[in-house]
Enzyme design. Structure first.
Site, PDB file in Angstrom:
ATOM      1  N   ASP A  67      41.232  31.398  -8.349  1.00 47.04           N
ATOM      2  CA  ASP A  67      42.311  32.345  -8.657  1.00 47.04           C
ATOM      3  C   ASP A  67      43.687  31.793  -8.309  1.00 47.04           C
ATOM      4  OD1 ASP A  67      41.694  32.525  -5.909  1.00 47.04           O
ATOM      5  OD2 ASP A  67      40.778  34.483  -6.122  1.00 47.04           O
ATOM      6  N   ASN A 136      36.868  44.553   1.137  1.00 42.77           N
ATOM      7  CA  ASN A 136      36.413  45.590   0.196  1.00 42.77           C
ATOM      8  C   ASN A 136      35.305  45.083  -0.727  1.00 42.77           C
ATOM      9  OD1 ASN A 136      37.729  43.913  -1.570  1.00 42.77           O
ATOM     10  ND2 ASN A 136      39.288  45.382  -2.217  1.00 42.77           N
ATOM     11  N   HIS A 138      35.429  42.311  -2.592  1.00 47.06           N
ATOM     12  CA  HIS A 138      35.835  41.547  -3.778  1.00 47.06           C
ATOM     13  C   HIS A 138      35.393  40.089  -3.661  1.00 47.06           C
ATOM     14  CE1 HIS A 138      40.132  40.582  -2.052  1.00 47.06           C
ATOM     15  NE2 HIS A 138      39.328  39.602  -1.785  1.00 47.06           N
ATOM     16  N   GLU A 143      38.169  43.039  -8.063  1.00 42.93           N
ATOM     17  CA  GLU A 143      38.290  44.130  -7.103  1.00 42.93           C
ATOM     18  C   GLU A 143      37.292  45.242  -7.456  1.00 42.93           C
ATOM     19  OE1 GLU A 143      40.035  43.708  -4.517  1.00 42.93           O
ATOM     20  OE2 GLU A 143      42.167  43.334  -4.868  1.00 42.93           O
TER      21      GLU A 143
HETATM   22  C1  F6R Z   1      40.478  33.373  -2.509  1.00 44.62           C
HETATM   23  C2  F6R Z   1      39.711  34.512  -3.044  1.00 44.62           C
HETATM   24  C3  F6R Z   1      39.499  35.737  -2.249  1.00 44.62           C
HETATM   25  C4  F6R Z   1      39.201  35.472  -0.767  1.00 44.62           C
HETATM   26  C5  F6R Z   1      38.999  36.785  -0.023  1.00 44.62           C
HETATM   27  C6  F6R Z   1      38.809  36.558   1.461  1.00 44.62           C
HETATM   28  O1  F6R Z   1      40.533  32.318  -3.440  1.00 44.62           O
HETATM   29  O2  F6R Z   1      39.270  34.444  -4.149  1.00 44.62           O
HETATM   30  O3  F6R Z   1      38.419  36.463  -2.806  1.00 44.62           O
HETATM   31  O4  F6R Z   1      38.060  34.673  -0.655  1.00 44.62           O
HETATM   32  O5  F6R Z   1      40.104  37.627  -0.234  1.00 44.62           O
HETATM   33  O6  F6R Z   1      40.007  36.046   1.985  1.00 44.62           O
HETATM   34  P1  F6R Z   1      40.082  35.439   3.445  1.00 44.62           P
HETATM   35  O7  F6R Z   1      39.246  34.217   3.435  1.00 44.62           O
HETATM   36  O8  F6R Z   1      41.547  35.104   3.644  1.00 44.62           O
HETATM   37  O9  F6R Z   1      39.568  36.476   4.371  1.00 44.62           O
END
Ligand code: F6R
Length: 240
Positions: A67, A136, A138, A143
């Site tokens: 992403d 959450n 995702h 989401e």
């Molecule tokens: C990042 C991504 C997100 C993160 C998720 C957890 O490329 O796709 O799904 O993996 O938001 O984020 P952290 O690791 O910062 O807790």
């Protein structure tokens, strides 16, 4: 889903890096699907150590990132392109021409989504996809919602995600409200998936995923449909 529970973040990072290193050693021109955020940072540090020790050769590796925020310039220090360059690519012998991150400035979202999914297809799919998990549930920026999008698309970030990610920004108002994200179908192009989780704040999402039922309201639960997923999480994420 195979589950590996480690003592802490450091062990989680080392265990994930070992599997990535094995993938690269088994297939030097493999396609890695990469994630950003706090979770994989330690794993990238371990991979750099492995490269410096002469144990991992990134020369032929190709990569696609999950992403990128929208709108954002690649040289903005909050962009995921910047993250990848500074946390991994600048420190190993990967050819940056072989690394892909969605274009955070693309004006035509549908065209960018199609372009990105064609890159994944032209690479022959992803050999190993690394995922983190949102509080959450995702994965990527898919989401929780009543419907999920299959391909790479421009996603609206939820208020929760904006708040959680504001820790990286000067203020919550500076967090982009949208991001390009691989869809669930793009992620499922991966032959193998590693999902990592660390910390008690990830416990609810991890527990929901491990229940084994499927709901688009916790996108990580869809991983129960994929045949080759390994969860690597620390005790805090596993036990709460
Ligand atoms: C990042 C991504 C997100 C993160 C998720 C957890 O490329 O796709 O799904 O993996 O938001 O984020 P952290 O690791 O910062 O807790």
């Amino acid at each position: 889903m195979k589950v590996i529970v480690t003592k802490d973040y450091a062990e989680m990072s080392a265990a994930a890096a070992e599997l990535v290193a094995k993938q690269i050693n088994d297939k030097p021109d493999c396609v890695l699907g990469l994630a950003t955020g706090s979770t994989p940072e330690g794993m990238y540090a371990e991979l750099i150590k492995g490269y410096e020790a002469g144990k991992i050769d990134f020369a032929a590796v190709r990569s696609v990132n999950l992403d990128e925020y929208y709108p954002i310039k690649p040289d903005n220090d909050q962009s995921y392109r910047y993250f990848m360059n500074t946390k991994l690519f600048d420190h190993v012998n990967i050819d940056k021409a072989n690394t892909n991150v969605p274009n955070g400035l693309a004006e035509d979202a549908a065209a960018e989504g199609a372009r990105y999914d064609k890159i994944i297809a032209d690479l022959g799919g992803i050999d190993l996809q690394i995922l983190g998990i949102g509080q959450n549930g995702h994965i990527g920026f898919n989401e929780p919602d009543t419907e999920l999008v299959a391909g790479t698309h421009l996603a609206d970030l939820t208020e929760d995600t904006i708040k959680v990610n504001s820790r990286f920004f000067a203020s919550v108002d500076e967090v982009p409200k949208q991001a390009f994200s691989m869809g669930i179908g793009s992620i499922f192009c991966a032959r193998n998936i590693i999902i990592m989780a660390s910390g008690a704040n990830k416990h609810a999402a991890v527990a929901k995923m491990l229940e084994g039922n499927i709901t688009t309201l916790c996108p990580a639960t869809l991983l129960n449909l994929h045949p080759n997923v390994t969860l690597i999480c620390d005790e805090a994420a596993y036990n709460g």
